[in-house]
Design a protein around this motif. Structure first.
Motif, PDB file in Angstrom:
ATOM      1  N   GLN A 166       0.867  -1.178   0.000  1.00  0.00           N
ATOM      2  CA  GLN A 166       0.000   0.000   0.000  1.00  0.00           C
ATOM      3  C   GLN A 166       0.895   1.217   0.000  1.00  0.00           C
ATOM      4  O   GLN A 166       2.100   1.102   0.121  1.00  0.00           O
ATOM      5  N   SER A 167       0.285   2.398  -0.068  1.00  0.00           N
ATOM      6  CA  SER A 167       1.096   3.609   0.050  1.00  0.00           C
ATOM      7  C   SER A 167       1.216   3.999   1.519  1.00  0.00           C
ATOM      8  O   SER A 167       0.408   3.577   2.358  1.00  0.00           O
TER       9      SER A 167
ATOM     10  N   GLN B 153      -5.969   5.612  16.063  1.00  0.00           N
ATOM     11  CA  GLN B 153      -5.304   6.446  17.069  1.00  0.00           C
ATOM     12  C   GLN B 153      -5.125   7.855  16.491  1.00  0.00           C
ATOM     13  O   GLN B 153      -4.080   8.181  15.941  1.00  0.00           O
ATOM     14  N   PRO B 154      -6.155   8.707  16.608  1.00  0.00           N
ATOM     15  CA  PRO B 154      -6.149  10.016  15.954  1.00  0.00           C
ATOM     16  C   PRO B 154      -5.047  10.982  16.403  1.00  0.00           C
ATOM     17  O   PRO B 154      -4.726  11.916  15.670  1.00  0.00           O
ATOM     18  N   LYS B 155      -4.449  10.780  17.567  1.00  0.00           N
ATOM     19  CA  LYS B 155      -3.431  11.707  18.057  1.00  0.00           C
ATOM     20  C   LYS B 155      -2.006  11.292  17.663  1.00  0.00           C
ATOM     21  O   LYS B 155      -1.037  11.913  18.080  1.00  0.00           O
ATOM     22  N   LEU B 156      -1.893  10.298  16.841  1.00  0.00           N
ATOM     23  CA  LEU B 156      -0.610   9.778  16.401  1.00  0.00           C
ATOM     24  C   LEU B 156       0.161  10.844  15.617  1.00  0.00           C
ATOM     25  O   LEU B 156      -0.407  11.542  14.784  1.00  0.00           O
ATOM     26  N   HIS B 157       1.448  10.970  15.890  1.00  0.00           N
ATOM     27  CA  HIS B 157       2.314  11.858  15.122  1.00  0.00           C
ATOM     28  C   HIS B 157       2.771  11.105  13.873  1.00  0.00           C
ATOM     29  O   HIS B 157       3.059   9.911  13.932  1.00  0.00           O
TER      30      HIS B 157
ATOM     31  N   VAL C 249      -1.087   5.373   6.923  1.00  0.00           N
ATOM     32  CA  VAL C 249      -1.311   6.438   7.906  1.00  0.00           C
ATOM     33  C   VAL C 249      -2.807   6.640   8.156  1.00  0.00           C
ATOM     34  O   VAL C 249      -3.241   6.796   9.301  1.00  0.00           O
ATOM     35  N   ASP C 250      -3.605   6.645   7.108  1.00  0.00           N
ATOM     36  CA  ASP C 250      -5.053   6.805   7.277  1.00  0.00           C
ATOM     37  C   ASP C 250      -5.639   5.701   8.151  1.00  0.00           C
ATOM     38  O   ASP C 250      -6.463   5.965   9.031  1.00  0.00           O
TER      39      ASP C 250
END
Length: 118
Positions: free
Chosen positions: A54-55, A67-71, A60-61
């Motif tokens: 995958q890309s 985990q929405p707060k992931l850097h 990342v998506d």
């Protein structure tokens, strides 16, 4: 997240030697598996943009859904990935162009984790 073993191992070694805890994975499926196993207990995802299954943006998506707060710190050595730079920046992701220097890597990781604007 880096599919090239040499790059993955060197990057991991540099980060560990500078005090970071690192989990290395070679592909998206293993990244998702480890992420689930660890219940998303990660602070930063450092991912190549071009992956075999995958890309980097797709990975990342999926991780941000969990985990929405992931850097996020994305990297690529392919010039055509720079064309996605506007989209990457618009979404607020930091981008590191390969080849990068040791100081560029460490500065980018530190800045991303500290929330400094780029």
């Amino acid at each position: 997240m880096e599919d090239e073993p040499g790059v993955r191992e060197l990057t991991s070694k540099i980060l560990v030697e500078n005090g970071y805890t690192v989990t290395e994975v070679p592909d998206v499926q293993e990244a998702l598996s480890v992420f689930e196993k660890e219940r998303g207990e990660f602070h930063l995802v450092l991912s190549d943009m071009v992956l075999p299954d995958q890309s980097g943006l797709e990975l990342v998506d999926q991780l941000l859904d969990r985990q929405p707060k992931l850097h996020i710190l994305l990297m690529s050595g392919y010039p055509d990935q720079k064309s996605q730079w506007t989209s990457i920046r618009k979404r607020g992701f930091r981008f590191l162009q390969k080849p990068y220097t040791l100081s560029d890597l460490l500065r980018s990781v530190k800045e991303e984790l500290s929330g400094q604007r780029h």
